[in-house]
Design an enzyme around this catalytic site. Sequence first.
Site, short mmCIF file in Angstrom:
data_model
loop_
_atom_site.label_atom_id
_atom_site.label_comp_id
_atom_site.label_asym_id
_atom_site.label_seq_id
_atom_site.Cartn_x
_atom_site.Cartn_y
_atom_site.Cartn_z
N ASN A 186 0.86 -1.19 0.00
CA ASN A 186 0.00 0.00 0.00
C ASN A 186 0.90 1.23 0.00
O ASN A 186 1.62 1.48 0.97
CB ASN A 186 -0.89 -0.02 1.24
N VAL A 187 0.82 2.02 -1.08
CA VAL A 187 1.72 3.17 -1.21
C VAL A 187 1.46 4.25 -0.15
O VAL A 187 2.29 5.13 0.04
CB VAL A 187 1.61 3.81 -2.62
N ILE A 240 -8.77 8.59 -20.35
CA ILE A 240 -8.13 7.44 -20.98
C ILE A 240 -8.99 6.21 -20.69
O ILE A 240 -9.49 6.06 -19.56
CB ILE A 240 -6.70 7.22 -20.41
N TYR A 281 -9.55 14.82 -5.29
CA TYR A 281 -8.70 14.33 -6.39
C TYR A 281 -7.95 15.49 -7.05
O TYR A 281 -6.76 15.40 -7.33
CB TYR A 281 -9.61 13.61 -7.38
N LYS A 283 -3.96 15.89 -7.29
CA LYS A 283 -3.29 15.87 -8.59
C LYS A 283 -2.54 17.18 -8.87
O LYS A 283 -1.53 17.18 -9.58
CB LYS A 283 -4.31 15.56 -9.70
N ASN A 313 2.13 5.99 -10.09
CA ASN A 313 0.90 5.88 -10.88
C ASN A 313 -0.32 5.47 -10.06
O ASN A 313 -1.45 5.78 -10.44
CB ASN A 313 1.15 4.88 -12.02
N SER A 365 -3.23 14.65 -13.42
CA SER A 365 -4.50 14.49 -14.16
C SER A 365 -4.93 15.85 -14.70
O SER A 365 -4.60 16.90 -14.13
CB SER A 365 -5.59 13.98 -13.20
N ALA A 409 -7.15 18.37 -5.76
CA ALA A 409 -6.11 18.88 -4.84
C ALA A 409 -4.88 17.98 -4.87
O ALA A 409 -3.74 18.44 -4.94
CB ALA A 409 -6.68 18.98 -3.42
P1 NAP Z 1 -6.99 1.95 -12.26
O1 NAP Z 1 -7.35 1.16 -13.46
O2 NAP Z 1 -7.98 2.06 -11.15
O3 NAP Z 1 -5.62 1.37 -11.68
C1 NAP Z 1 -5.06 1.90 -10.52
C2 NAP Z 1 -4.19 0.83 -9.88
O4 NAP Z 1 -3.63 1.39 -8.67
C3 NAP Z 1 -5.00 -0.41 -9.49
O5 NAP Z 1 -4.32 -1.57 -9.88
C4 NAP Z 1 -5.07 -0.29 -7.97
O6 NAP Z 1 -5.09 -1.54 -7.28
C5 NAP Z 1 -3.77 0.42 -7.64
N1 NAP Z 1 -3.84 1.04 -6.33
C6 NAP Z 1 -4.88 1.75 -5.81
N2 NAP Z 1 -4.59 2.14 -4.57
C7 NAP Z 1 -3.36 1.66 -4.28
C8 NAP Z 1 -2.53 1.72 -3.14
N3 NAP Z 1 -2.92 2.35 -2.02
N4 NAP Z 1 -1.32 1.12 -3.17
C9 NAP Z 1 -0.92 0.47 -4.28
N5 NAP Z 1 -1.67 0.37 -5.41
C10 NAP Z 1 -2.88 0.96 -5.39
O7 NAP Z 1 -6.60 3.45 -12.64
P2 NAP Z 1 -5.98 4.05 -14.00
O8 NAP Z 1 -7.10 4.61 -14.78
O9 NAP Z 1 -5.04 3.10 -14.62
O10 NAP Z 1 -5.19 5.30 -13.40
C11 NAP Z 1 -3.81 5.26 -13.10
C12 NAP Z 1 -3.36 6.64 -12.67
O11 NAP Z 1 -3.65 7.59 -13.69
C13 NAP Z 1 -4.07 7.15 -11.41
O12 NAP Z 1 -3.16 7.90 -10.63
C14 NAP Z 1 -5.15 8.06 -11.98
O13 NAP Z 1 -5.55 9.04 -11.05
C15 NAP Z 1 -4.42 8.65 -13.17
N6 NAP Z 1 -5.30 9.16 -14.20
C16 NAP Z 1 -6.10 8.32 -14.92
C17 NAP Z 1 -6.90 8.84 -15.92
C18 NAP Z 1 -7.77 7.96 -16.77
O14 NAP Z 1 -8.47 8.50 -17.62
N7 NAP Z 1 -7.75 6.64 -16.62
C19 NAP Z 1 -6.91 10.21 -16.16
C20 NAP Z 1 -6.10 11.04 -15.41
C21 NAP Z 1 -5.29 10.50 -14.44
P3 NAP Z 1 -6.50 -2.23 -6.93
O15 NAP Z 1 -7.03 -2.70 -8.22
O16 NAP Z 1 -6.16 -3.35 -6.01
O17 NAP Z 1 -7.34 -1.18 -6.27
#
Ligand code: NAP
Length: 254
Positions: A63-64, A197, A164, A168, A90, A152, A166
């Site tokens: 857990n980060v 995305i 979120y 980001k 990430n 983000s 704040a």
């Molecule tokens: P995602 O599919 O929900 O993947 C996030 C991953 O992070 C999951 O595998 C999750 O594990 C893991 N995680 C969550 N909490 C954690 C913790 N406390 N310690 C370790 N790992 C943890 O999200 P994503 O869309 O790929 O997004 C990745 C990053 O990009 C995030 O920071 C998000 O805010 C940013 N972002 C995404 C988008 C988009 O459009 N997708 C846009 C802007 C920014 P679990 O599955 O076990 O929860």
Amino acid sequence: MKIAGKTIAITGAGRGLGAAMAKRLASAGARLALVDLDEQALLEAQTACVKAGSPMVEFYVANVAEEGPVEALFAKIASDFDALHGLVNNAGITRDALLLKYEDGEQVSKMTLEQWQAVIDVNLTGVFLCGREAAAVMIELACEGCIINISSISRHGNVGQTNYSAAKAGVQAMAVTWAKELARYGIRTASIAPGFIATEMVMAMKPEAREKLTRAIPATRMGEPDEIAQTVQFILENDYVSGRCFDIDGGLRL
Ligand code: NAP
């Protein structure tokens, strides 16, 4: 930095953007330390990375947001790989809610402290802890290094995302701060601000909300996870990148 043979850690690597980054860096020959909460997802990501050509892939359930486990995580990565050249911060979550919601003059809801704190713990404190520990390992093992924080488009402020937005904005500012503080140790830092995305996080939105959002994107589509992974690769490879934020959003402005 030449990626082949370098050791790169990615948090939240089990799925979504993190898994796409891992696969792309694996194809470029990186050794990978994959971090996530979900062991099964990590196992699948590890298999995909080995198949894509990575010479070494280890995974770590951590857990980060927790200081002791993050310190132990980076000590273990250092001992397993005897090197650390890159970190992609990430891992992230959302807990969306309006700050306040009133109907007919009556308060019907508000963002709870739990919703605020959960997002701040993972998306802001988690980036601080992992960035600090990764930089310490890079310095102590005398590795050239690069830290990338995933911000983000919401860092500009987005409805329903006080917590979120704040966090980001904070991780983007941290990348600027670290670029100034860590350059003397040969460490570069940067951030990436994705727009919308097509990952599980975004696909979990209501279809009507997704369609409305997509209509507002000048590129007329959501981004692909590999388009964020490409940006990670570019930042790692270009030694003159530091301190800046890359907006990868198809032209969208919130
Ligand atoms: P995602 O599919 O929900 O993947 C996030 C991953 O992070 C999951 O595998 C999750 O594990 C893991 N995680 C969550 N909490 C954690 C913790 N406390 N310690 C370790 N790992 C943890 O999200 P994503 O869309 O790929 O997004 C990745 C990053 O990009 C995030 O920071 C998000 O805010 C940013 N972002 C995404 C988008 C988009 O459009 N997708 C846009 C802007 C920014 P679990 O599955 O076990 O929860």
